[in-house]
Design a protein around this motif. Structure first.
Motif, short mmCIF file in Angstrom:
data_model
loop_
_atom_site.label_atom_id
_atom_site.label_comp_id
_atom_site.label_asym_id
_atom_site.label_seq_id
_atom_site.Cartn_x
_atom_site.Cartn_y
_atom_site.Cartn_z
N SER A 153 0.81 -1.22 0.00
CA SER A 153 0.00 0.00 0.00
C SER A 153 0.84 1.27 0.00
O SER A 153 0.37 2.33 -0.38
CB SER A 153 -0.93 0.00 1.22
N LYS A 154 2.13 1.14 0.41
CA LYS A 154 3.01 2.30 0.44
C LYS A 154 3.85 2.42 -0.83
O LYS A 154 4.68 3.32 -0.94
CB LYS A 154 3.93 2.22 1.66
N GLY A 155 3.65 1.51 -1.77
CA GLY A 155 4.38 1.57 -3.03
C GLY A 155 5.70 0.85 -3.02
O GLY A 155 6.45 0.94 -4.00
N TYR A 156 6.01 0.13 -1.93
CA TYR A 156 7.26 -0.59 -1.85
C TYR A 156 7.10 -2.02 -2.40
O TYR A 156 5.99 -2.58 -2.41
CB TYR A 156 7.76 -0.66 -0.40
N PHE A 157 8.23 -2.61 -2.79
CA PHE A 157 8.21 -3.95 -3.37
C PHE A 157 7.70 -4.97 -2.36
O PHE A 157 8.00 -4.90 -1.16
CB PHE A 157 9.62 -4.33 -3.82
N GLN A 158 6.95 -5.93 -2.87
CA GLN A 158 6.40 -7.00 -2.02
C GLN A 158 6.19 -8.25 -2.87
O GLN A 158 5.70 -8.17 -4.01
CB GLN A 158 5.06 -6.58 -1.41
N VAL A 159 6.62 -9.41 -2.37
CA VAL A 159 6.31 -10.67 -3.01
C VAL A 159 4.95 -11.13 -2.48
O VAL A 159 4.80 -11.36 -1.28
CB VAL A 159 7.38 -11.74 -2.74
N TRP A 160 3.98 -11.26 -3.37
CA TRP A 160 2.64 -11.66 -2.98
C TRP A 160 2.41 -13.12 -3.34
O TRP A 160 3.01 -13.65 -4.27
CB TRP A 160 1.59 -10.79 -3.67
#
Length: 276
Positions: A153-160
């Motif tokens: 939600s903050k625009g940072y990278f995330q592996v979903w």
């Protein structure tokens, strides 16, 4: 296999018992088939023996490869015979795959040609694609989840992660068959069983970012149960209002049960260690 086991087991009676397990064979249409290689599929000891075998064939070798050969960061995750290996550099990945295949051949094993592939994945690849305005990165499926790169939600990278389509379809088919078998059982009995099944499914799959898929599963379970109830009862007592009350009571709403990766990693390895 026996040589590997003898590294830790000194009692020959145990190793002889395991040898009998390996040679016991399998039953197919009532006929016994001998086992000349590998462990019998479905045998109680097969998963344990596979882990022991791969510990020597892969785990110890991969640990040495990471320390002595890899030019960049490297991470390995293995569960039984399913594994994912991540590399900082593409050159390391290509060299590892070639030498890994050679390593397995020495132990009478080989990688599955349709399930083994090299893909670009991770924070750096995602940032590069985003800067250049290219499409999404490739995904991969591991332990029932499809993994893909995205942002939080903050625009940072995330592996979903989200439940793999085949995994969910297979579960829904099982539930559908059992609902038909229980068609004429009392509603509370069917509801208690269904609640246990759905909650058990949530406990494994309710990871961050997977609520959409779990909500879809819940909706499809509602529809399947509705069809069974309407087929069982031809009266007008099963109104939509009553069905919604039944469904809300016995089919729980999904919620996230597992922590985010950042919280989980920090708790287990005490920071961003290279050896994770």
């Amino acid at each position: 296999m026996i040589k590997f086991l003898e590294h830790r087991i000194g009692d020959r009676r145990v190793t002889r018992l395991i040898q009998k397990w390996l040679k016991v064979g399998t039953l197919e249409d009532g006929e016994r088939l001998e086992s000349n290689m590998g462990t019998p599929q479905g045998a109680v000891a097969s998963p344990l023996l596979a882990n022991v075998y791969l510990h020597y064939a892969f785990d110890l070798w991969a640990e040495v490869w990471r320390e002595k050969v890899a030019q960049g960061d490297m991470i390995t995750v293995r569960y039984a015979d399913d594994l994912v290996v991540g590399f900082q550099h593409e050159s390391d990945a290509r060299r590892f795959l070639k030498e890994f295949q050679e390593r397995l051949a020495k132990f009478g094993l080989e990688v599955h040609p349709e399930k083994t592939r090299l893909i670009e994945f991770g924070r750096a690849a995602w940032a590069k694609r985003k800067r250049q305005g290219e499409g999404k990165l490739n995904t991969f499926t591991f332990l029932g989840f499809t993994h893909y790169c995205g942002e939080n939600s903050k625009g940072y990278f995330q592996v979903w992660r989200e439940t793999a389509g085949k995994r969910m379809t297979a579960k829904l088919q099982q539930i559908k068959q059992e609902l038909r078998r229980r068609m004429h059982d009392p509603l509370p009995d069917v509801g208690k069983w269904l609640k246990q099944v759905v909650q058990g499914y949530y406990r494994y799959h309710a990871v961050p970012g997977n609520l959409r898929r779990l909500s879809l599963l819940r909706e499809r379970v509602r529809r399947m149960w509705r069809q069974v109830l309407r087929r069982r009862s031809q009266t007008s007592r099963l109104t939509w209002e009553r069905l919604d009350k039944i469904f809300d009571r016995w089919i729980p709403v999904p919620r996230t049960l597992h922590p985010y990766p950042s919280v989980r990693f920090d708790a287990r390895i005490q920071g961003r260690s290279r050896m994770r």
